[in-house]
Enzyme design. Structure first.
Site, PDB file in Angstrom:
ATOM      1  N   HIS A 255      42.883  36.515  37.158  1.00  0.00           N
ATOM      2  CA  HIS A 255      43.110  37.586  36.533  1.00  0.00           C
ATOM      3  C   HIS A 255      43.663  37.018  35.304  1.00  0.00           C
ATOM      4  CE1 HIS A 255      43.255  39.191  40.675  1.00  0.00           C
ATOM      5  NE2 HIS A 255      42.115  39.896  40.477  1.00  0.00           N
TER       6      HIS A 255
ATOM      7  N   ASP B  27      34.202  35.242  42.679  1.00  0.00           N
ATOM      8  CA  ASP B  27      33.120  36.320  42.769  1.00  0.00           C
ATOM      9  C   ASP B  27      31.628  35.874  42.579  1.00  0.00           C
ATOM     10  OD1 ASP B  27      34.824  37.530  44.577  1.00  0.00           O
ATOM     11  OD2 ASP B  27      36.156  38.071  43.156  1.00  0.00           O
TER      12      ASP B  27
ATOM     13  N   SER C  35      43.026  34.606  45.165  1.00  0.00           N
ATOM     14  CA  SER C  35      42.496  35.766  45.336  1.00  0.00           C
ATOM     15  C   SER C  35      43.580  36.367  45.868  1.00  0.00           C
ATOM     16  CB  SER C  35      41.387  35.750  46.535  1.00  0.00           C
ATOM     17  OG  SER C  35      40.885  36.164  47.560  1.00  0.00           O
TER      18      SER C  35
END
Length: 292
Positions: free
Chosen positions: A48, A161, A196
């Site tokens: 992120h 993703d 993740s």
């Protein structure tokens, strides 16, 4: 006037209403600035933060959202136990250069009487769409709302993703949403495991086994690029994962890199994608496959 909820770090402003989010974005735009949005479900990791750092390169101002979206979870899935740590997330975002955290409540995002849904096809079909049929409609709904709430110039998503990224690009084009959707290569641990938030579900033994997913895909991609028949390669990946202790293997598939349509060979850029269970964690990963 923008009402800011103080972040626990005392460094990153937090807004929880659409009105306050738009007021801050409008202030930036009034000064001639561009805006990047990084949507997340929180429990942030270095993947992120790589998106935040890339967003800093692409726009003058960066907003991150943290919202665990109930519409993309089925009743039996992990919505209630999905990891949440707003204070920790705020500190990480501030350290990466984010300027504003948008953290709406479920009631704020889906007020009483909310009755709208979005149906997606194309790249949403098959793969995770077959095993989590509610997921991409929920993703499309919440991301469309975030795009319209923040009105960013660019929004960033990780390629871990990959199917989700393709779905978002498709509905943004189909609905004429004026947002550039940017993908960022998967950020990995030193042993290759894709970062993740759900990796937190792995036991120590499972964590040691988990990198086999990426290793199997990387070697399979090399074989596919070399012209080895795809059926045999995909079967070998499944067998390797089973031998490594993985449980249910939802899929191991070769798809066109742009459309996600199934392909049998590699005469154009493709993507090798897999999803498999290891204990309570459903791990997904993908790697590019290029023709030689």
């Amino acid at each position: 006037m923008v009402t800011l909820a103080p972040a626990s770090t005392d460094t990153l402003p937090i807004v929880r209403s659409v009105e306050d989010l738009r007021a801050q974005v409008a202030a930036w735009r009034g000064q001639g600035g561009t805006v990047a949005l990084v949507p997340t479900m929180g429990a942030l990791h270095d993947g992120h933060l790589a998106l935040i750092r890339r967003a800093r390169e692409l726009a003058d101002h960066v907003v991150a959202s943290v919202f665990v979206n109930p519409t993309q979870f089925a009743p039996h899935e992990d919505f209630d136990r999905y990891p949440r740590d707003e204070a920790g997330d705020a500190a990480k975002l501030a350290s990466a250069g984010c300027e504003l955290l948008y953290a709406p409540t479920v009631r704020g995002m889906y007020p009483e009487g909310f009755a709208t849904s979005i149906s997606v096809g194309g790249p949403a079909e098959g793969l995770c769409g077959a095993f989590r049929p509610q997921m991409f409609g929920g993703v499309a709904l919440v991301v469309t709302k975030l795009f319209l709430q923040a009105l960013p110039d660019v929004a960033l998503f990780g390629e871990k993703d990959y199917q989700q990224l393709m779905v978002i690009r498709r509905f943004a084009r189909d609905l004429d949403i004026p947002v550039r959707v940017e993908g960022l290569p998967t950020v990995r641990e030193a042993d290759g495991l894709a970062m993740s938030s759900r990796n937190a579900y792995l036991t120590a033994d499972e964590r040691a086994r988990a990198p086999e997913l990426n290793r199997a895909l990387v070697e399979a991609a090399e074989a596919l690029s070399a012209g080895v028949e795809s059926g045999a390669v995909l079967d070998a990946v499944r067998a390797r994962l089973q031998a490594a202790g993985f449980g249910n293997i939802d899929y191991v598939e070769l798809r066109d890199a742009g459309t996600l349509e199934p392909v049998r060979g590699v005469d154009r850029p493709a993507r090798l994608l897999a999803a498999a269970w290891l204990g309570k964690a459903r791990l997904i990963d993908n790697v590019p496959v290029l023709p030689r």
